[in-house]
Design a protein around this motif. Sequence first.
Motif, PDB file in Angstrom:
ATOM      1  N   UNK A   1       0.762  -1.392   0.058  1.00 49.02           N
ATOM      2  CA  UNK A   1       0.059  -0.119  -0.080  1.00 49.02           C
ATOM      3  C   UNK A   1       0.785   1.204   0.000  1.00 49.02           C
ATOM      4  N   UNK A   2       0.633   2.102  -0.583  1.00 49.06           N
ATOM      5  CA  UNK A   2       1.100   3.707  -0.651  1.00 49.06           C
ATOM      6  C   UNK A   2       0.501   4.659  -1.765  1.00 49.06           C
ATOM      7  N   UNK A   3       0.880   5.623  -1.916  1.00 51.53           N
ATOM      8  CA  UNK A   3       0.216   6.644  -2.945  1.00 51.53           C
ATOM      9  C   UNK A   3      -0.208   6.243  -4.164  1.00 51.53           C
ATOM     10  N   UNK A   4       0.866   5.509  -4.781  1.00 43.23           N
ATOM     11  CA  UNK A   4       0.714   5.305  -6.088  1.00 43.23           C
ATOM     12  C   UNK A   4      -0.422   4.080  -6.348  1.00 43.23           C
ATOM     13  N   UNK A   5      -0.504   3.091  -5.346  1.00 45.15           N
ATOM     14  CA  UNK A   5      -1.589   1.990  -5.381  1.00 45.15           C
ATOM     15  C   UNK A   5      -2.994   3.057  -5.127  1.00 45.15           C
ATOM     16  N   UNK A   6      -3.014   3.831  -4.132  1.00 42.58           N
ATOM     17  CA  UNK A   6      -4.055   4.513  -3.951  1.00 42.58           C
ATOM     18  C   UNK A   6      -4.676   5.266  -5.264  1.00 42.58           C
ATOM     19  N   UNK A   7      -3.756   5.615  -5.809  1.00 44.46           N
ATOM     20  CA  UNK A   7      -4.185   6.659  -7.112  1.00 44.46           C
ATOM     21  C   UNK A   7      -4.749   5.294  -8.201  1.00 44.46           C
TER      22      UNK A   7
ATOM     23  N   UNK B   1      -9.179   2.977 -10.850  1.00 42.21           N
ATOM     24  CA  UNK B   1      -9.876   1.592 -11.438  1.00 42.21           C
ATOM     25  C   UNK B   1     -11.103   1.582 -11.216  1.00 42.21           C
ATOM     26  N   UNK B   2     -11.696   1.859  -9.820  1.00 43.25           N
ATOM     27  CA  UNK B   2     -12.865   1.546  -9.526  1.00 43.25           C
ATOM     28  C   UNK B   2     -13.991   2.850 -10.054  1.00 43.25           C
ATOM     29  N   UNK B   3     -13.189   3.925 -10.454  1.00 40.09           N
ATOM     30  CA  UNK B   3     -14.272   5.228 -10.589  1.00 40.09           C
ATOM     31  C   UNK B   3     -14.177   5.049 -12.286  1.00 40.09           C
TER      32      UNK B   3
ATOM     33  N   UNK C   1      -0.072  10.126 -11.239  1.00 42.61           N
ATOM     34  CA  UNK C   1       0.696   9.067 -10.886  1.00 42.61           C
ATOM     35  C   UNK C   1       2.165   9.534 -11.192  1.00 42.61           C
ATOM     36  N   UNK C   2       2.196  10.122 -12.218  1.00 41.87           N
ATOM     37  CA  UNK C   2       3.595  10.309 -12.875  1.00 41.87           C
ATOM     38  C   UNK C   2       4.282  11.699 -12.057  1.00 41.87           C
TER      39      UNK C   2
ATOM     40  N   UNK D   1      -8.395   8.529  -0.684  1.00 43.25           N
ATOM     41  CA  UNK D   1      -8.309  10.008   0.014  1.00 43.25           C
ATOM     42  C   UNK D   1      -7.568   9.766   1.454  1.00 43.25           C
ATOM     43  N   UNK D   2      -7.599   8.875   2.317  1.00 40.97           N
ATOM     44  CA  UNK D   2      -7.017   8.744   3.588  1.00 40.97           C
ATOM     45  C   UNK D   2      -5.534   8.612   3.420  1.00 40.97           C
ATOM     46  N   UNK D   3      -5.432   7.528   2.457  1.00 45.40           N
ATOM     47  CA  UNK D   3      -3.751   7.201   2.474  1.00 45.40           C
ATOM     48  C   UNK D   3      -3.143   8.174   1.733  1.00 45.40           C
ATOM     49  N   UNK D   4      -3.677   8.787   0.646  1.00 43.72           N
ATOM     50  CA  UNK D   4      -2.955  10.170   0.080  1.00 43.72           C
ATOM     51  C   UNK D   4      -2.751  11.250   0.856  1.00 43.72           C
TER      52      UNK D   4
END
Length: 231
Positions: free
Chosen positions: A22-28, A33-35, A121-122, A212-215
């Motif tokens: 888990x981290x900011x990249x996977x959060x994005x 993906x789901x949206x 992400x970039x 949102x929480x992770x970021x």
Amino acid sequence: MTSLVATLAAGVVFGVALAAPPGPMNAIIAEESVLRGWLAGFKAGLGAMTADGIFLVLALLGVVAFVERFPLVRGVMIGIGGVLMLYFAYGAATDVRSSFRAGEGATDAADPRVGTGFRKAFVLALTNPYQILFWLTIGVGLLQPGTLDVLAQTPYVGESLAGIVVVDTGSPALIGGFFGGIVLWITGFPAALVGAERRVDAFAPVVAGVSAVVLAGFGVLFVTQSIAALS
């Protein structure tokens, strides 16, 4: 041939092991993906991987080492990354309300925002101190003769996995396998999320909320580190 295959396989394992935690990249990636569908999630992962490719080149040229030698430059970069993460966290939080089946029947091609994940992400990856530090140390070492304890570098659980997979470095096959592992993750992770979202109506807003929480958490952490470095 056996040695080449083993090196490639080790590189793939290494790439997946570093991309999966888990981290900011996977959060994005998860939010996109789901949206907005699998393609949007894949493009977000591709954005982070593109930054890794740039870091590899810059590390070989010595630019990453330059950034690390000057705390002021590094502090500014961390601060920019933190502010961007807080901004994207706000966007993810806003998406929570609009994600209750808002994408029902939509396709990747129909959503004009499908390319935004790549840019998000970039940009975040380019200002991520963890990625800079990785390419400054372990990343450059992948092309230098020596050995690498592959799973020991896994975030959070590396110590418990030390010694399981140790390979010789200095082979382009290891780098190729490494990026192949990242491609495997950014292909499969969005697919799994999209599949789950289709089965559970509330999955999209939950993922958006967690993203949102992770970021926000990483954003606060990076801004704090930046203030400490610049003070």
